[in-house]
Design an enzyme around this catalytic site. Structure first.
Site, PDB file in Angstrom:
ATOM      1  N   PRO A 100       1.507   3.552  -2.333  1.00 31.06           N
ATOM      2  CA  PRO A 100       0.912   4.821  -2.756  1.00 31.06           C
ATOM      3  C   PRO A 100       0.099   5.481  -1.637  1.00 31.06           C
ATOM      4  O   PRO A 100       0.129   6.695  -1.473  1.00 31.06           O
ATOM      5  CB  PRO A 100       0.016   4.412  -3.940  1.00 31.06           C
ATOM      6  CG  PRO A 100       0.652   3.162  -4.471  1.00 31.06           C
ATOM      7  CD  PRO A 100       1.169   2.439  -3.240  1.00 31.06           C
ATOM      8  N   TYR A 101      -0.618   4.668  -0.868  1.00 31.65           N
ATOM      9  CA  TYR A 101      -1.372   5.196   0.270  1.00 31.65           C
ATOM     10  C   TYR A 101      -0.430   5.857   1.282  1.00 31.65           C
ATOM     11  O   TYR A 101      -0.699   6.950   1.790  1.00 31.65           O
ATOM     12  CB  TYR A 101      -2.158   4.056   0.926  1.00 31.65           C
ATOM     13  CG  TYR A 101      -2.827   4.411   2.231  1.00 31.65           C
ATOM     14  CD1 TYR A 101      -3.964   5.210   2.255  1.00 31.65           C
ATOM     15  CD2 TYR A 101      -2.309   3.953   3.440  1.00 31.65           C
ATOM     16  CE1 TYR A 101      -4.573   5.537   3.455  1.00 31.65           C
ATOM     17  CE2 TYR A 101      -2.921   4.281   4.648  1.00 31.65           C
ATOM     18  CZ  TYR A 101      -4.045   5.073   4.648  1.00 31.65           C
ATOM     19  OH  TYR A 101      -4.648   5.404   5.833  1.00 31.65           O
ATOM     20  N   TYR A 102       0.696   5.200   1.528  1.00 24.70           N
ATOM     21  CA  TYR A 102       1.682   5.767   2.444  1.00 24.70           C
ATOM     22  C   TYR A 102       2.239   7.108   1.947  1.00 24.70           C
ATOM     23  O   TYR A 102       2.490   8.022   2.738  1.00 24.70           O
ATOM     24  CB  TYR A 102       2.820   4.776   2.695  1.00 24.70           C
ATOM     25  CG  TYR A 102       2.621   3.989   3.962  1.00 24.70           C
ATOM     26  CD1 TYR A 102       2.932   4.550   5.195  1.00 24.70           C
ATOM     27  CD2 TYR A 102       2.080   2.718   3.936  1.00 24.70           C
ATOM     28  CE1 TYR A 102       2.720   3.844   6.367  1.00 24.70           C
ATOM     29  CE2 TYR A 102       1.857   1.999   5.103  1.00 24.70           C
ATOM     30  CZ  TYR A 102       2.181   2.571   6.318  1.00 24.70           C
ATOM     31  OH  TYR A 102       1.965   1.892   7.483  1.00 24.70           O
ATOM     32  N   ILE A 108       0.841  -1.206   0.000  1.00 29.84           N
ATOM     33  CA  ILE A 108       0.000   0.000   0.000  1.00 29.84           C
ATOM     34  C   ILE A 108       0.872   1.249   0.000  1.00 29.84           C
ATOM     35  O   ILE A 108       0.553   2.265   0.612  1.00 29.84           O
ATOM     36  CB  ILE A 108      -0.983   0.005   1.200  1.00 29.84           C
ATOM     37  CG1 ILE A 108      -0.234  -0.245   2.528  1.00 29.84           C
ATOM     38  CG2 ILE A 108      -2.092  -0.997   1.018  1.00 29.84           C
ATOM     39  CD1 ILE A 108      -1.102   0.033   3.752  1.00 29.84           C
ATOM     40  N   LYS A 117      -0.366   9.726   2.833  1.00 24.81           N
ATOM     41  CA  LYS A 117      -0.387  10.013   4.274  1.00 24.81           C
ATOM     42  C   LYS A 117       0.860  10.800   4.674  1.00 24.81           C
ATOM     43  O   LYS A 117       0.784  11.754   5.458  1.00 24.81           O
ATOM     44  CB  LYS A 117      -0.472   8.718   5.088  1.00 24.81           C
ATOM     45  CG  LYS A 117      -1.739   7.888   4.865  1.00 24.81           C
ATOM     46  CD  LYS A 117      -3.022   8.656   5.087  1.00 24.81           C
ATOM     47  CE  LYS A 117      -3.326   8.924   6.553  1.00 24.81           C
ATOM     48  NZ  LYS A 117      -4.590   9.703   6.710  1.00 24.81           N
TER      49      LYS A 117
END
Lengths: 214, 214
Positions: B128-130, B126, B133
């Site tokens: 890209p999510y990191y 994940i 964030k």
């Protein structure tokens, strides 16, 4: 002055490395992602370094050693999807900024996108891309680097004219990639572009004059 | 103290609005995206405001008027893809920060992700999510707001235990969403969490004590 071109295999990058190679003031190192991309550059006598923007800041810094300026003109492109937009256009760009900081390479030119600084003007169809460019630009502006952020309009493949319009906002929407490469070249040592961000589109002013009057 | 919960329909958000509603110190306004989500909150006596994180900073600010703290616990979720990760988890979060700045709402709690501050520890699956964030957190830390950035481990739906481990790095990998909501509640007026970012996972210390010893 040796310039690292990050995104050398991109369409702006290809123009830029040739211009740098032909120039008297600069030497160039092309950062490429794959070994098999080497030959095309080396045939032109252009130094290459293989590195990935998905790698660490240290690895990117390693590839920039000995350079005095960095140009970031990489982009994940429309085909790879927004996961790569996050990893390359945003985090890859910021890692390159951090690599430059780490090495004390002070001069940094970022190729951004028209009106990337103003959310209300972002192109609806490519809004996620604009988000990535916006935050990469923000990090660069907050750095101690001597940056120039060039925000070109819609990129065309037709030959450049050398005539542009540049400023905080500009009349027009497009510009040939070749002209963007010329603007980068002309900006490198143009102290009027230091610590500045500006839009560029095709216009009626020769590039050097447009940069002088920013 | 009235608290705006951004992401009130999310799984942490639902726990949090209930905790705030039950508390004596706080009142709560739930920010929701759709009119049809109103009823579930209003049945519990919880004030709602309809607003979208894809809207302007001004619109988000409008929904926060009268609040003295903002909690950002929204997320686009795994189903919508990384385009929404850019628009919601990154730009939506930053617009909420800017809305708080605009209104002079000083207290801001961000729900982030375990080790979001350290690229080398980002979960490969994940990533890209990191990235999203990470940059939202960076903008918040560079703001003038009195922030707390809570970085929970993998989120579980099982009931909370109230026992956690909190710090710059922690042993463990998961935490119930209910405990994250309790940590947010306990952080709101805990000055030991002001201008601080920390990981949280399930552990052996009662939440108030864990926050006191950060």
């Amino acid at each position: 002055m040796k310039v690292l071109v990050v995104g050398a295999t991109g369409q702006i990058g290809r123009h830029l490395v040739k211009l740098l190679k032909e120039s008297k003031e600069y030497t160039v190192r092309a950062m490429i992602r794959k070994e098999e991309q080497k030959e095309a550059f080396e045939q032109l006598g252009i130094e290459t370094v293989v590195a990935s923007l998905e790698d660490t800041v240290d690895a990117i810094a390693e590839s920039a050693k000995g350079c005095e300026a960095v140009v970031f003109t990489a982009g994940s492109g429309g085909k790879t999807g927004p996961d790569k937009t996050l990893l390359i256009d945003l985090d890859g760009a910021v890692k390159t900024v951090e690599a430059a900081e780490k090495l004390g390479i002070n001069r940094f030119i970022m190729v951004s996108a028209l009106q990337a600084h103003r959310r209300e003007n972002w192109n609806e169809h490519i809004k996620p891309y604009y988000v990535a460019k916006h935050y990469a630009d923000r990090v660069l502006m907050q750095s101690e680097l001597n940056y120039t952020i060039i925000r070109p309009g819609g990129l065309l493949n037709e030959p450049g004219t050398g005539m542009i319009s540049a400023g905080e906002t500009v009349p027009g929407t497009t510009i040939p990639r070749e002209d963007v490469a010329r603007i980068i070249l002309a900006s490198l040592n143009e102290d009027n572009t230091y610590k500045l961000s500006f839009d560029v589109v095709s216009g009626e002013t020769p590039i050097p004059d447009a940069l002088k009057t920013l």
